[in-house]
Design an enzyme around this catalytic site. Sequence first.
Site, short mmCIF file in Angstrom:
data_model
loop_
_atom_site.label_atom_id
_atom_site.label_comp_id
_atom_site.label_asym_id
_atom_site.label_seq_id
_atom_site.Cartn_x
_atom_site.Cartn_y
_atom_site.Cartn_z
N GLY A 131 1.52 3.17 0.38
CA GLY A 131 1.51 1.78 0.84
C GLY A 131 2.38 1.55 2.05
O GLY A 131 2.24 0.55 2.75
N LYS A 178 7.38 7.02 7.31
CA LYS A 178 7.58 6.03 6.25
C LYS A 178 8.02 4.73 6.89
O LYS A 178 9.04 4.69 7.57
CB LYS A 178 8.64 6.50 5.25
CG LYS A 178 8.82 5.53 4.08
CD LYS A 178 9.77 6.08 3.03
CE LYS A 178 9.91 5.12 1.86
NZ LYS A 178 10.82 5.66 0.81
N GLY A 181 3.91 -2.76 4.42
CA GLY A 181 3.92 -1.39 4.94
C GLY A 181 5.13 -1.05 5.78
O GLY A 181 5.16 0.00 6.42
N ARG A 203 1.59 15.13 -5.24
CA ARG A 203 2.45 14.80 -6.38
C ARG A 203 1.62 14.75 -7.65
O ARG A 203 0.39 14.84 -7.61
CB ARG A 203 3.13 13.46 -6.13
CG ARG A 203 2.13 12.36 -5.84
CD ARG A 203 2.73 11.20 -5.08
NE ARG A 203 3.11 11.55 -3.72
CZ ARG A 203 4.08 10.93 -3.04
NH1 ARG A 203 4.73 9.93 -3.60
NH2 ARG A 203 4.38 11.29 -1.81
N ASP A 208 4.17 9.28 -9.92
CA ASP A 208 3.85 9.27 -8.50
C ASP A 208 5.04 9.70 -7.65
O ASP A 208 4.89 9.87 -6.42
CB ASP A 208 3.36 7.89 -8.06
CG ASP A 208 4.32 6.77 -8.43
OD1 ASP A 208 4.49 6.54 -9.64
OD2 ASP A 208 4.89 6.13 -7.53
N ASN A 209 6.21 9.87 -8.26
CA ASN A 209 7.39 10.34 -7.54
C ASN A 209 7.78 11.76 -7.94
O ASN A 209 8.93 12.16 -7.74
CB ASN A 209 8.58 9.40 -7.78
CG ASN A 209 8.36 8.03 -7.17
OD1 ASN A 209 7.62 7.88 -6.21
ND2 ASN A 209 9.00 7.02 -7.74
#
Length: 595
Positions: A106, A127, A140, A204, A289-290
């Site tokens: 995102g 990022k 974002g 991941r 997700d991490n």
Amino acid sequence: MATLETINFDNKVLRTLPVDTSEENHPRQVRGACFSLVKPTPLANPNTVAYSKSAFELIDLPEKEILRDDFAEYFSGSKHIPGSKTAAHCYCGHQFGYFAGQLGDGATMYLGEVVNKKGERWEIQFKGAGKTPFSRSADGRKVLRSSIREFMCSEAMYFLGVPTTRAGCCVTSDSRIERDINYDGNSILEKCTVILRIAPTFLRFGSFETVLPMSPESGRKGPSDGRKDITEALLQYTITEFFPEIAQSHADSLEDQSLALMDEVVRLTAKLVTEWQGVGFCHGVLNTDNMSILGLTIDYGPFGFLDAFHKDHICNASDGNGRYTYGKQPEICKWNLSKLAQAIQMVLPLEKSKPAVEKFDEIFNQLYMQKMRRKLGMVKEEDGDKELVESFLQTLQEVHGDFTNSFRSLSIMSLPGCCDFKDNYEAVLTELVAQGSSVEELKKFYKPTMHPRELQMIMMLLQSNPQVVEMMFGGNLAYQKQMEKMEKMEEIRNLTDDDKKKSDKEKWEAWLQKYSERLEREEEGLSKEEVEDLNMRRVDMMNKTNPKFILRNYIAQNAIEAAENGDYSESVGDEDTCEVPPDEIGRASNKVATL
């Protein structure tokens, strides 16, 4: 070496895995694809806050290129880097124990993969470069304070010897975005900031969860639910690119390859969390997700290093139930591995992957004890070592002692057969006592965060409507923690610093007696000269395993406050302060470079 115009991109993942056919950049479900093509949103007047020379060397970019006037434009997303192809990765995740469905990049954008002169392949990404189809209601963007924290911690972790993604640079701008820092409805404008992140891959556990069916607990499902072909493509790419020995040894069966992959991911994950526990690092958001498929520390959010030791330390204010405390990190990593196994079960049945996941405890316990023996300076292995380690940590928690400094001080202690043992024994005892918290610090730590009237209300609700307590206050555990704090405050109400130091000294003397007896057995059968030599080697081992410096919260905060006032010097360290070569254990003995 490369220039900004000649970076050697080879964007293999976009050629190999399915890419979204639509380029519509608005929040939406992305079905049947692993990536969506996107473009960064330019920033106004970008300027470089900090950079890591050694991280950029991974992609063959020399310092002279970093110092170019247009560098910040390229690495903020304001100028296209020739050869890059920007995309956002689609993944799902279990967040705080529940399947959350599609998440995705995102606020992150894949730039491409760079093949360096050594033949190594490094994926680089931005990022904070703008919206993607996975931004949901977000913008974002990332701001200066969080970006500095991630930049500094990524590089500090690398020099501490912890597997991690790298941070190439931090670029801020005159563009502003609204943020409600205190969650009180009073937003402020903060500087939009971009980090360059570097890793072999950012795949991941959640990458494999896009195929999951509807979760009965959350009502969410993956955007590509039931798509076995997506699972197969991800597994084949991951194994071929990052575990080629598995691809070669099990060439005829993707199922066998996937089982071997699970074995390896379990081992890498156990090694990763061992390193976290060894330096007192708390990730804070160990959602699936991490979790890196390569066993790297990724996605630095509300992380923190332990100061005063407490195994139930929480570094994430959103984690009211303490799911991701320091002490629970190993079991949560194992739980996440079980979710990865579920995600790939269309290729590798659960009855085959379950034994691999169950090996985690054995592997972690072995690696953890190896790490702790090095931290305590013990070369031999004994059955009682686990109890000695646990009693050290228990004592450390009781005295509220500093994790990093207390471990580091143990290297003062000589083997009992050394001529300076008695003097050094007294010195380490003094140092351990000095690392304990003051009574004022204790009272601050144990001060309840709820008003007594709130606690009374919760007590009444627990009896009449416990579901409301779970929803509003995080359940019975949150209440119990508050009650424990109140009881502790009452216990130390009249405690003085002299009383505490006396008590701390007695506790450490009891532990040091056990430690001395254990060290005596290290020198059995050795001559006087051999004992002295062994002591030198064990102290060297301890100092390479127990860092003297970590990224403490106040250090990061000082850097943030200075940077927000235009002074970037606090964000920049000196790589030459890393006294141990990066390929040696610990990577930093006396100093940790943040750059």
